[in-house]
Scaffold this active site. Structure first.
Site, PDB file in Angstrom:
ATOM      1  N   ASP A  32      37.432  24.628  43.388  1.00 52.70           N
ATOM      2  CA  ASP A  32      38.153  25.857  43.026  1.00 52.70           C
ATOM      3  C   ASP A  32      39.399  25.530  42.216  1.00 52.70           C
ATOM      4  O   ASP A  32      39.746  26.245  41.275  1.00 52.70           O
ATOM      5  CB  ASP A  32      38.519  26.671  44.275  1.00 52.70           C
ATOM      6  CG  ASP A  32      39.114  28.035  43.905  1.00 52.70           C
ATOM      7  OD1 ASP A  32      38.453  28.755  43.126  1.00 52.70           O
ATOM      8  OD2 ASP A  32      40.219  28.353  44.345  1.00 52.70           O
TER       9      ASP A  32
ATOM     10  N   LYS B 172      37.890  28.746  49.509  1.00 52.92           N
ATOM     11  CA  LYS B 172      39.165  28.202  50.004  1.00 52.92           C
ATOM     12  C   LYS B 172      39.579  28.821  51.326  1.00 52.92           C
ATOM     13  O   LYS B 172      40.194  28.179  52.165  1.00 52.92           O
ATOM     14  CB  LYS B 172      40.280  28.239  48.960  1.00 52.92           C
ATOM     15  CG  LYS B 172      40.613  29.537  48.310  1.00 52.92           C
ATOM     16  CD  LYS B 172      41.722  29.296  47.250  1.00 52.92           C
ATOM     17  CE  LYS B 172      41.986  30.558  46.437  1.00 52.92           C
ATOM     18  NZ  LYS B 172      40.973  30.813  45.411  1.00 52.92           N
TER      19      LYS B 172
ATOM     20  N   HIS C 231      43.995  37.628  51.883  1.00 55.07           N
ATOM     21  CA  HIS C 231      43.871  37.217  50.482  1.00 55.07           C
ATOM     22  C   HIS C 231      43.624  38.446  49.632  1.00 55.07           C
ATOM     23  O   HIS C 231      42.894  39.347  50.028  1.00 55.07           O
ATOM     24  CB  HIS C 231      42.719  36.216  50.300  1.00 55.07           C
ATOM     25  CG  HIS C 231      42.805  35.465  49.007  1.00 55.07           C
ATOM     26  ND1 HIS C 231      43.531  34.300  48.872  1.00 55.07           N
ATOM     27  CD2 HIS C 231      42.276  35.722  47.782  1.00 55.07           C
ATOM     28  CE1 HIS C 231      43.437  33.875  47.622  1.00 55.07           C
ATOM     29  NE2 HIS C 231      42.681  34.720  46.938  1.00 55.07           N
TER      30      HIS C 231
ATOM     31  N   SER D 118      35.191  31.728  44.794  1.00 52.72           N
ATOM     32  CA  SER D 118      36.535  31.165  44.679  1.00 52.72           C
ATOM     33  C   SER D 118      37.370  31.518  45.916  1.00 52.72           C
ATOM     34  O   SER D 118      38.003  30.648  46.524  1.00 52.72           O
ATOM     35  CB  SER D 118      37.195  31.728  43.404  1.00 52.72           C
ATOM     36  OG  SER D 118      38.581  31.556  43.426  1.00 52.72           O
TER      37      SER D 118
ATOM     38  N   ARG E   7      38.571  29.193  34.489  1.00 46.63           N
ATOM     39  CA  ARG E   7      38.211  30.615  34.335  1.00 46.63           C
ATOM     40  C   ARG E   7      39.373  31.411  33.766  1.00 46.63           C
ATOM     41  O   ARG E   7      39.186  32.331  32.970  1.00 46.63           O
ATOM     42  CB  ARG E   7      37.798  31.205  35.702  1.00 46.63           C
ATOM     43  CG  ARG E   7      36.426  30.762  36.167  1.00 46.63           C
ATOM     44  CD  ARG E   7      36.215  31.105  37.627  1.00 46.63           C
ATOM     45  NE  ARG E   7      36.353  32.511  37.896  1.00 46.63           N
ATOM     46  CZ  ARG E   7      36.926  33.012  39.005  1.00 46.63           C
ATOM     47  NH1 ARG E   7      37.398  32.218  39.946  1.00 46.63           N
ATOM     48  NH2 ARG E   7      37.002  34.299  39.174  1.00 46.63           N
TER      49      ARG E   7
HETATM   50  N1  URA Z   1      41.705  35.180  43.676  1.00 50.10           N
HETATM   51  C1  URA Z   1      41.062  33.999  43.812  1.00 50.10           C
HETATM   52  O1  URA Z   1      41.431  33.175  44.627  1.00 50.10           O
HETATM   53  N2  URA Z   1      40.010  33.768  43.028  1.00 50.10           N
HETATM   54  C2  URA Z   1      39.554  34.650  42.133  1.00 50.10           C
HETATM   55  O2  URA Z   1      38.576  34.378  41.472  1.00 50.10           O
HETATM   56  C3  URA Z   1      40.225  35.887  41.988  1.00 50.10           C
HETATM   57  C4  URA Z   1      41.312  36.121  42.785  1.00 50.10           C
END
Ligand code: URA
Length: 446
Positions: free
Chosen positions: A161, A187, A82, A183, A168
């Site tokens: 999220d 996930k 990620h 966040s 956000r």
């Molecule tokens: N990627 C995400 O999944 N969440 C964030 O807050 C920033 C980048």
């Protein structure tokens, strides 16, 4: 409990209890707390922060806002990657099939564009018909049959999220270390992985541009991952210019398709993709060292296996395969123009945040939750930092359907590049590796 009191408590810099965080998130997900109160709390967190314990509590509350996926029926180490977000940041579409081609399942739950950055889900949806909203059963089936699956947060998995992420995006509360940690890790833990590689961005196109702060973010993400029992490694990587050549949803898919098809492409994009995928192989125990993992991936990228897997996934998730096989057939933008150099010299630096915001204004991102993405919009860069440029030469070709965006984009782009007589700034693409033992120099690993 009273939501207003909780907002005021955080606004005053006090610590929120586990119960207060739990109450707020649960009530937000079930609709009892409206968007405006959640926005106010997010802004209070943005300014006052959360301590480590509050951040962990928020992460697990996000995670437990829905179901977690049990992937124990799928054999082998399940590993994902990620990114904290960037401009032209498209490594997922290349590394997911690349790593899956080693027999390692890659369950990938991604996000949409956020602020000035692009999102994997919006990019995938640029492939007409591609479905990112799979049910848990479809997600598992795809993972079993294709080897990787790419989906978004759902009403069932990480619904907190799903709601908070888009809120956000349009309330100026993205660039907060605890909110990013919760966040991402909420996930990632929910998707049933065994290990995770994080691409933590630093520089002008990152949400947290200063290196010292980015390191805090990386350490926070790694410690939450390890706390949840997931083997977690973060790479601190430069985001001070667009990664690769293309910025914008379809254009980025096209660049990934070209790299998967040809086994080569923009040096920075290929180098970072190999570093991340090589680290994923190491995390999963497929290679003894990261260096070995990178070399295995480098060789594999030259074969057609990863491309065939990508094609299989597009077909499996409902996307139009003809667009992958013939990217030139994609509908063209109504307007095209060149972003040109105003003087001769060397490209010293870009303001990558500005470039991301221009992409949003062209139609590639959102300024309101209800905005519709224009998948064709974006830019193709012909110059990168360090390149020589002549006055009037093209730095990037720009594409949009929005005529009104053209003049503002031209003047904003002109200010986003610094051209100097000689090139002095040398930014390493990958700077550090962060694991449970601390911060290390990347060069010690490759
Ligand atoms: N990627 C995400 O999944 N969440 C964030 O807050 C920033 C980048």
């Amino acid at each position: 409990m009273n939501p207003v009191e909780i907002i005021i408590k955080k606004r005053s810099g006090e610590t929120l209890s586990k119960d207060e965080i739990s109450f707020f998130i649960k009530s937000y997900v079930d609709g009892t707390i409206p968007d405006y109160q959640m926005s106010a709390l997010a802004m209070a967190i943005f300014f006052k922060g959360l301590n480590d314990e509050e951040t962990v509590n928020l992460t697990f509350e996000m995670l437990n806002s829905g179901e977690t996926i049990d992937l124990s029926e799928i054999e082998n180490f399940k590993v994902d990657k990620h990114s904290t977000g960037g401009v032209g940041d498209k490594t997922s579409m290349i590394l997911a099939p690349l790593v899956a081609s080693f027999g390692l399942p890659v369950p990938m739950m991604s996000g949409r564009g956020l602020g000035h950055t692009g999102g994997t889900l919006d990019k995938l949806e640029a492939i007409t018909g591609f479905r990112v909203n799979l049910s848990v059963d479809e997600f598992k089936k795809t993972l079993k049959e294709v080897g990787f699956a790419m989906i978004g947060q759902t009403e069932k998995i990480c619904p907190a999220d799903k709601k908070l992420y888009s809120l956000r995006d349009v309330t100026g509360t993205v660039s907060s270390i605890p909110l990013i940690c919760a966040s991402i890790m909420g996930k990632k833990i929910a998707e049933g992985i065994d290990g995770l590689v994080l691409d933590v961005k630093t520089g002008s196109g990152a949400f947290i541009p200063q290196k010292s702060e980015t390191l805090k973010l990386a350490k926070g993400l790694v410690s939450i991952g390890e706390l949840a029992g997931k083997k977690t490694i973060a790479l601190l990587t430069e985001m001070s210019q667009p990664l690769g050549k293309n910025v914008g949803n379809w254009l980025e898919i096209r660049e990934c398709v070209e790299i998967l098809r040809d086994g080569e492409g923009a040096k920075d994009l290929v180098e970072l993709t190999l570093a991340l995928s090589g680290t994923m192989l190491f995390v999963a125990g497929k290679s003894k060292t990261i260096k070995e993992g990178i070399e295995l991936c480098r060789k594999k990228l030259k074969t057609n296996e990863p491309f065939e897997l990508f094609r299989k996934s597009v077909k499996f998730q409902g996307g139009n395969l003809a667009l992958i096989d013939n990217p030139e057939s994609y509908e063209k933008s109504k307007f095209e123009f060149d972003f040109v150099a105003e003087e001769s010299g060397f490209v010293e630096s870009f303001n990558n945040y500005e470039i991301g915001m221009v992409a949003v204004s062209l139609g590639a991102g959102r300024t309101k939750t209800t905005d519709k993405i224009e998948p064709k919009a974006g830019m193709i860069f012909q110059k990168k930092t360090g390149d020589k440029v002549q006055k009037g030469e093209t730095i990037a070709r720009v594409f949009t359907d929005l005529e009104k965006s053209i003049e503002p984009a031209k003047s904003r782009l002109a200010k986003s590049v610094k051209i100097s007589k000689s090139y002095s700034q040398k930014n390493e693409l990958i700077r550090n590796l962060i694991d449970k033992n601390g911060v290390h120099e990347w060069n010690d690993f490759c």
